[in-house]
Design a protein around this motif. Structure first.
Motif, PDB file in Angstrom:
ATOM      1  N   ARG A   8      -2.764   2.710  -6.982  1.00  0.00           N
ATOM      2  CA  ARG A   8      -1.345   2.730  -7.297  1.00  0.00           C
ATOM      3  C   ARG A   8      -0.561   2.697  -5.973  1.00  0.00           C
ATOM      4  N   PRO A   9       0.708   2.264  -6.023  1.00  0.00           N
ATOM      5  CA  PRO A   9       1.517   2.260  -4.799  1.00  0.00           C
ATOM      6  C   PRO A   9       1.677   3.661  -4.220  1.00  0.00           C
ATOM      7  N   ARG A  10       2.164   3.719  -2.999  1.00  0.00           N
ATOM      8  CA  ARG A  10       2.421   5.009  -2.355  1.00  0.00           C
ATOM      9  C   ARG A  10       3.381   5.841  -3.188  1.00  0.00           C
ATOM     10  N   ARG A  11       3.212   7.160  -3.077  1.00  0.00           N
ATOM     11  CA  ARG A  11       4.129   8.125  -3.683  1.00  0.00           C
ATOM     12  C   ARG A  11       4.214   7.965  -5.195  1.00  0.00           C
ATOM     13  N   PHE A  12       3.053   7.773  -5.809  1.00  0.00           N
ATOM     14  CA  PHE A  12       3.009   7.656  -7.264  1.00  0.00           C
ATOM     15  C   PHE A  12       2.215   8.790  -7.898  1.00  0.00           C
ATOM     16  N   GLY A  13       1.886   9.832  -7.129  1.00  0.00           N
ATOM     17  CA  GLY A  13       1.233  11.002  -7.706  1.00  0.00           C
ATOM     18  C   GLY A  13      -0.278  10.996  -7.657  1.00  0.00           C
ATOM     19  N   ILE A  47     -12.143   7.667  -6.784  1.00  0.00           N
ATOM     20  CA  ILE A  47     -11.488   7.136  -5.591  1.00  0.00           C
ATOM     21  C   ILE A  47     -10.089   6.657  -5.929  1.00  0.00           C
ATOM     22  N   THR A  48      -9.119   7.008  -5.089  1.00  0.00           N
ATOM     23  CA  THR A  48      -7.770   6.462  -5.215  1.00  0.00           C
ATOM     24  C   THR A  48      -7.419   5.684  -3.948  1.00  0.00           C
ATOM     25  N   GLY A  49      -6.435   4.798  -4.077  1.00  0.00           N
ATOM     26  CA  GLY A  49      -5.957   4.035  -2.932  1.00  0.00           C
ATOM     27  C   GLY A  49      -4.769   3.191  -3.344  1.00  0.00           C
ATOM     28  N   VAL A  50      -4.382   2.292  -2.456  1.00  0.00           N
ATOM     29  CA  VAL A  50      -3.236   1.417  -2.697  1.00  0.00           C
ATOM     30  C   VAL A  50      -3.673  -0.024  -2.912  1.00  0.00           C
ATOM     31  N   LEU A  51      -4.503  -0.532  -2.014  1.00  0.00           N
ATOM     32  CA  LEU A  51      -4.883  -1.943  -2.047  1.00  0.00           C
ATOM     33  C   LEU A  51      -6.351  -2.130  -2.415  1.00  0.00           C
ATOM     34  N   PRO A  52      -6.666  -3.236  -3.076  1.00  0.00           N
ATOM     35  CA  PRO A  52      -8.064  -3.494  -3.462  1.00  0.00           C
ATOM     36  C   PRO A  52      -8.876  -4.186  -2.380  1.00  0.00           C
ATOM     37  N   PHE A 110       2.718  -6.611  -5.711  1.00  0.00           N
ATOM     38  CA  PHE A 110       2.504  -5.792  -6.903  1.00  0.00           C
ATOM     39  C   PHE A 110       1.744  -4.523  -6.540  1.00  0.00           C
ATOM     40  N   TYR A 111       0.667  -4.662  -5.785  1.00  0.00           N
ATOM     41  CA  TYR A 111      -0.122  -3.490  -5.406  1.00  0.00           C
ATOM     42  C   TYR A 111       0.653  -2.569  -4.479  1.00  0.00           C
ATOM     43  N   LEU A 112       1.575  -3.131  -3.687  1.00  0.00           N
ATOM     44  CA  LEU A 112       2.385  -2.321  -2.785  1.00  0.00           C
ATOM     45  C   LEU A 112       3.561  -1.651  -3.494  1.00  0.00           C
ATOM     46  N   GLY A 113       3.803  -2.007  -4.760  1.00  0.00           N
ATOM     47  CA  GLY A 113       4.867  -1.380  -5.523  1.00  0.00           C
ATOM     48  C   GLY A 113       6.222  -2.034  -5.354  1.00  0.00           C
ATOM     49  N   MET A 114       6.273  -3.215  -4.723  1.00  0.00           N
ATOM     50  CA  MET A 114       7.547  -3.901  -4.519  1.00  0.00           C
ATOM     51  C   MET A 114       7.855  -4.894  -5.641  1.00  0.00           C
ATOM     52  N   LEU A 115       6.835  -5.318  -6.350  1.00  0.00           N
ATOM     53  CA  LEU A 115       6.998  -6.145  -7.538  1.00  0.00           C
ATOM     54  C   LEU A 115       6.214  -5.510  -8.676  1.00  0.00           C
ATOM     55  N   THR A 116       6.592  -5.846  -9.888  1.00  0.00           N
ATOM     56  CA  THR A 116       5.853  -5.351 -11.034  1.00  0.00           C
ATOM     57  C   THR A 116       5.745  -6.464 -12.073  1.00  0.00           C
TER      58      THR A 116
END
Length: 457
Positions: A49-54, A219-224, A384-390
């Motif tokens: 998930r993008p940064r700051r999403f819990g 495992i969690t992260g932002v990018l695949p 999308f993965y960075l949370g700037m688009l959905t």
């Protein structure tokens, strides 16, 4: 979220990622624990998930749920939750080792990066052995690479028939993303493509799951991209990011948000009419994220908490600042993603004037590598993965909400050297005299549009 008579009102958990602190210190908590049951269908889930999403709070919840040392606290920690009322049977059965790779500093070369990695991992080992000292009284952690130390811990668990290890790795790609951000492809490639310390570390984890010493890895992260480039060393990863069943595991649904607002209004004795006032505002600024085309949009839970904390601190007055400034560093990804200023401006033009980008569903993959991440064809998916688009639908990615739109506009103005304040004060001064709002807006519009590059206009 009901308040008992005589209790202090619940606090807003902005920036709080420790589940025990949320429970013991009387913070609001939107219950997502039922997802634990679904996660148990996987042995090595990877959730992005993008940064700051819990994500870090989710890791803390999992740690508390599975930790054998917290068995006596289970009723206190989970009795009020869905999973506490109907547990899975695996609660409090594991030794838990939890890593957070965001604490690893990036070095200028591989030896320094490995040193930083080993230092941080060793701190986790020491804390783990202290927490479970009754199980490891006859164990001595030898010096050496972190992968070798992990192997020795896993061997001891197997040889002594100890409870299985539940491994949690939060922000697994944080320092590798820093290498990507710094455009240090050489060091990134060395980190992921050769027999590096990082790849060896994941090989040991894989071997631990195969031997039975490790019961589950989360495992969690932002990018695949990092998990893709690590495939040969960790080919057991089950990437659940795009699965429908997890689309709302983090973030708040519309119903959850409204319940949150109603509880907050009641506990802080605000006029109930405030909900009608702020609901459209927060929906515009914080809703709009969709991680599956057929699912409802959700709110960014961290950023909405920022707004609600400001609301409480202002005794119910609507905060003037709606955008959490901690989001702004994400903009550096736009420049790094596009590599060249001309490409950056081209991408910003599309986002500024269309608010969306066309995408190929085949590229919205659970894994793709670092080379593809910088490919123009992958820009929508990367953003999308960075949370700037959905996801808007099966064909378009869109800017999720007003927060991201304003950030994009600010960056567009910055990159094109457009100044929206200079020279505008005199128009506002005139407005205070004649109160002609149409002239004020017209002056601002002409001033702003006149600075837009001709190729964009």
């Amino acid at each position: 979220m009901n308040q008992k008579r005589g209790q202090n009102p619940k606090r807003i958990p902005y920036g709080i990622a420790n589940y025990e602190q949320i429970v013991y210190d009387n913070y609001f908590f939107v219950d997502k624990t039922e997802y634990i049951r679904t996660l148990e269908n996987y042995s090595s889930p990877v959730f992005l998930r993008p940064r700051r999403f819990g994500k870090t709070l989710l890791c803390s919840i999992l740690e508390c749920y599975y930790d054998v040392k917290r068995k006596e606290k289970f009723a206190t920690l989970f009795g009020h939750t869905a999973i506490g009322k109907n547990p899975t049977g695996e609660q409090n059965n594991y030794l838990v080792m939890r890593f957070n790779f965001s604490t690893v500093s990036v070095g200028e070369n591989m030896p320094l990066l490995e040193k930083n990695f080993d230092f941080n991992i060793n701190l986790v080992y020491q804390l783990f052995l202290t927490n479970y000292q009754e199980y490891f009284q006859k164990f001595t952690l030898e010096t050496g690479p972190s992968s070798a130390q992990l192997q020795s811990i896993l061997s001891f668990i197997s040889e002594n028939n100890l409870p299985q290890l539940y491994l949690i790795i939060d922000e697994y790609d944080n320092f590798s993303n820093q290498l990507v951000l710094a455009q240090d492809e050489g060091l990134y490639e060395e980190l992921t493509s050769k027999d590096s310390f990082f790849k060896t570390f994941f090989k040991v984890i894989k071997a631990g799951t195969e031997s039975g010493a490790i019961g589950r890895v989360f495992i969690t992260g932002v990018l695949p991209i990092t998990i893709d480039d690590l495939t040969s060393g960790y080919n057991i990863a089950e990437i659940v990011t795009l699965e429908t069943e997890f689309s709302s595991m983090l973030g708040f649904t519309e119903n959850e948000t409204q319940t949150y607002l109603e509880s907050l209004t009641e506990q802080y004795h605000f006029d109930s009419g405030i909900i009608k006032t702020i609901s459209p505002l927060i929906k515009s600024y914080y809703n709009g994220y969709r991680f599956h085309a057929k699912q409802e949009t959700i709110y960014n839970s961290t950023i909405i908490s920022y707004f609600l904390k400001k609301l409480i601190m202002g005794n119910g007055e609507i905060p003037r600042e709606s955008i959490d400034t901690n989001l702004r560093p994400d903009l550096s990804w736009l420049k790094r993603l596009t590599r060249h200023e001309a490409d950056t401006k081209e991408l910003l033009d599309k986002l500024m004037f269309n608010s969306r980008l066309e995408y190929d569903q085949n590229r919205l993959a659970a894994k793709f590598n670092a080379r593809q991440f910088f490919d123009k064809a992958y820009y929508p998916v990367s953003l999308f993965y960075l949370g700037m688009l959905t996801i808007e639908d099966d064909f378009w990615m869109t800017l999720p909400n007003q927060t991201i739109k304003e950030i994009v506009i600010d960056y567009y103005n910055e990159i094109n050297r457009i100044y929206t304040v200079d020279g505008y004060a005199r128009h506002f001064e005139k407005f205070l005299k004649d109160l002609d709002l149409s002239k004020l807006f017209a002056a601002y519009w002409n001033h702003y549009v006149g600075q837009i590059p001709a190729q964009a206009a």
